[in-house]
Design an enzyme around this catalytic site. Structure first.
Site, mmCIF file in Angstrom:
data_model
loop_
_atom_site.group_PDB
_atom_site.id
_atom_site.type_symbol
_atom_site.label_atom_id
_atom_site.label_comp_id
_atom_site.label_asym_id
_atom_site.label_seq_id
_atom_site.Cartn_x
_atom_site.Cartn_y
_atom_site.Cartn_z
ATOM 1 C CB THR A 97 4.657 4.393 -4.898
ATOM 2 O OG1 THR A 97 5.459 4.540 -6.067
ATOM 3 C CG2 THR A 97 5.454 4.856 -3.688
ATOM 4 C CE LYS A 172 8.578 6.226 -5.579
ATOM 5 N NZ LYS A 172 8.258 6.631 -6.870
ATOM 6 C CE LYS A 247 1.201 6.531 -3.155
ATOM 7 N NZ LYS A 247 0.871 5.765 -4.346
HETATM 8 P P1 NAD Z 1 -3.441 7.207 -11.654
HETATM 9 O O1 NAD Z 1 -4.414 7.627 -10.622
HETATM 10 O O2 NAD Z 1 -3.262 8.003 -12.889
HETATM 11 O O3 NAD Z 1 -3.741 5.685 -12.097
HETATM 12 C C1 NAD Z 1 -4.242 4.695 -11.251
HETATM 13 C C2 NAD Z 1 -5.197 3.836 -12.074
HETATM 14 O O4 NAD Z 1 -5.627 2.744 -11.261
HETATM 15 C C3 NAD Z 1 -6.464 4.593 -12.521
HETATM 16 O O5 NAD Z 1 -6.633 4.445 -13.919
HETATM 17 C C4 NAD Z 1 -7.578 3.927 -11.729
HETATM 18 O O6 NAD Z 1 -8.810 3.878 -12.430
HETATM 19 C C5 NAD Z 1 -7.002 2.539 -11.538
HETATM 20 N N1 NAD Z 1 -7.600 1.813 -10.404
HETATM 21 C C6 NAD Z 1 -7.872 2.260 -9.152
HETATM 22 N N2 NAD Z 1 -8.405 1.283 -8.407
HETATM 23 C C7 NAD Z 1 -8.475 0.195 -9.210
HETATM 24 C C8 NAD Z 1 -8.927 -1.131 -9.004
HETATM 25 N N3 NAD Z 1 -9.427 -1.534 -7.830
HETATM 26 N N4 NAD Z 1 -8.870 -1.987 -10.050
HETATM 27 C C9 NAD Z 1 -8.370 -1.593 -11.259
HETATM 28 N N5 NAD Z 1 -7.925 -0.355 -11.508
HETATM 29 C C10 NAD Z 1 -7.975 0.525 -10.480
HETATM 30 O O7 NAD Z 1 -2.036 7.086 -10.873
HETATM 31 P P2 NAD Z 1 -0.565 7.034 -11.519
HETATM 32 O O8 NAD Z 1 0.014 8.402 -11.547
HETATM 33 O O9 NAD Z 1 -0.587 6.194 -12.732
HETATM 34 O O10 NAD Z 1 0.219 6.269 -10.341
HETATM 35 C C11 NAD Z 1 0.146 4.863 -10.183
HETATM 36 C C12 NAD Z 1 1.162 4.441 -9.133
HETATM 37 O O11 NAD Z 1 2.468 4.839 -9.586
HETATM 38 C C13 NAD Z 1 0.963 5.116 -7.768
HETATM 39 O O12 NAD Z 1 1.234 4.166 -6.758
HETATM 40 C C14 NAD Z 1 1.979 6.244 -7.774
HETATM 41 O O13 NAD Z 1 2.390 6.611 -6.486
HETATM 42 C C15 NAD Z 1 3.111 5.614 -8.564
HETATM 43 N N6 NAD Z 1 3.999 6.588 -9.223
HETATM 44 C C16 NAD Z 1 3.479 7.643 -9.903
HETATM 45 C C17 NAD Z 1 4.354 8.543 -10.517
HETATM 46 C C18 NAD Z 1 3.825 9.717 -11.305
HETATM 47 O O14 NAD Z 1 4.624 10.583 -11.664
HETATM 48 N N7 NAD Z 1 2.525 9.777 -11.610
HETATM 49 C C19 NAD Z 1 5.753 8.357 -10.428
HETATM 50 C C20 NAD Z 1 6.239 7.238 -9.758
HETATM 51 C C21 NAD Z 1 5.356 6.357 -9.144
#
Ligand code: NAD
Length: 297
Positions: A97, A172, A247
């Site tokens: 997102t 979204k 966010k």
């Molecule tokens: P998270 O922080 O759990 O996961 C993000 C991952 O990306 C981490 O494992 C981190 O180490 C990795 N990362 C960061 N920088 C990196 C890079 N340069 N190279 C490789 N890996 C890298 O976050 P999440 O909850 O999995 O969310 C991910 C996305 O999904 C976000 O954009 C969030 O807004 C969206 N989202 C989350 C939810 C939710 O409920 N958690 C729901 C809908 C959408």
């Protein structure tokens, strides 16, 4: 022939999504900055790599699930990034997102580098990611959308084409801004009702069969009782945490500024969730805003 997918960003969402691709028979090559995430994908039957180059150099598809627009831009456009490392014609799917402007600019550089790309943000949270029932909102051209569908299928229950590049992100944030406003509205109605001596269940029965009916009321009711599965019945454990709602509201407000839209209720909603977060309640479900509004937080 089995398609190979590079999956970058194996966090709370990315890991279970990648697991569903493995279960569906795809070969998954994972990359994440975190060592724990890399071992988790290996445990799940995938492979892990230490660089983007090693993860993407011979794959058919790249999927990313990363925290922000700035990180998405670095991962795709940076030195040793996806564009520099993938073979021509690879399909790229960003499910993070992020802000609409970054999504559009990365998609444009993808095209300039000879790749097809879609933005495909999701709703459904960690539960939906694990169950493979996410809703994907997809921005990009129709042919790329059709090409991406078989990859999104094992991860989602609903896959909607929302228009050109960036329109997945636009859909979204518009939906989530509406959700924030409707949750705050529902919460205000219950708080006023209580102050006037109205029983929660009575207000629910009236409003859910009248013009106040909405998802925040009938599926995710912010007071305990009327909808037994709502987080209000579980001390407002998320669910969808207030800081994740914040966010999305911040992304919505960036978009609002970029096109000069008039969204006074969206702005106030962003302010309310920002206060809730800065006061240390960002980890509660977003429906706990009812407590913030009634002075109980
Ligand atoms: P998270 O922080 O759990 O996961 C993000 C991952 O990306 C981490 O494992 C981190 O180490 C990795 N990362 C960061 N920088 C990196 C890079 N340069 N190279 C490789 N890996 C890298 O976050 P999440 O909850 O999995 O969310 C991910 C996305 O999904 C976000 O954009 C969030 O807004 C969206 N989202 C989350 C939810 C939710 O409920 N958690 C729901 C809908 C959408």
């Amino acid at each position: 022939m089995t398609q190979t997918i590079a999956f970058i960003g194996l966090g709370n969402m990315g890991l279970p999504m990648a697991k569903n691709l493995i279960k569906a028979g795809f070969k998954v090559k994972g990359f994440d900055l975190s060592e724990d995430a890399r071992s988790a994908i290996v445990d799940a039957g995938g492979e892990a790599f230490d660089t983007i180059l090693a993860a993407v150099n011979d794959v058919d598809v790249v999927v990313t699930m990363l925290p922000s627009g700035a990180i998405v831009k670095t991962v795709y456009e940076g030195d040793g990034g996806v564009f520099a490392s993938a073979k021509p014609g690879v399909l790229m799917i960003d499910s993070s997102t992020i802000d609409v402007a970054s999504a559009r600019s990365v998609a444009e550089s993808a095209k300039a580098n000879g790749f097809e790309m879609i933005d495909a943000p999701v709703s459904g949270g960690v539960g939906g990611a694990a169950a493979g029932t996410l809703a994907f909102m997809v921005g990009g051209d129709v042919a790329t959308f059709e090409r991406a569908k078989p990859i999104l299928d094992p991860m989602g229950a609903k896959i909607v084409h929302t228009g050109g590049s960036g329109n997945g992100q636009a859909a979204k944030i518009c939906n989530n801004m509406l959700l924030a406003i409707s949750m705050i509205g529902t919460s205000e109605a219950f708080n006023l009702g209580r102050a006037l001596g109205l029983d929660d269940q009575v207000l629910f029965d009236v409003a859910s069969n009248a013009s106040g009916q909405c998802w925040s009321l009938t599926s995710y009711c912010p007071v305990p009782g009327p909808v037994p599965t709502s987080p209000a019945n579980n001390d407002y454990a998320p669910g969808f945490a207030a800081n994740l709602m914040l966010k999305d509201l911040k992304l919505a407000m960036e978009a609002v500024e970029s096109v000069n839209a008039n969204t006074p209720l969206g702005r106030v909603s962003a302010e309310i969730y920002s206060t809730m977060d800065s006061e240390g309640h960002g980890g509660m479900d977003f429906s706990a805003v009812i407590k913030k509004l009634s002075g109980q937080l």
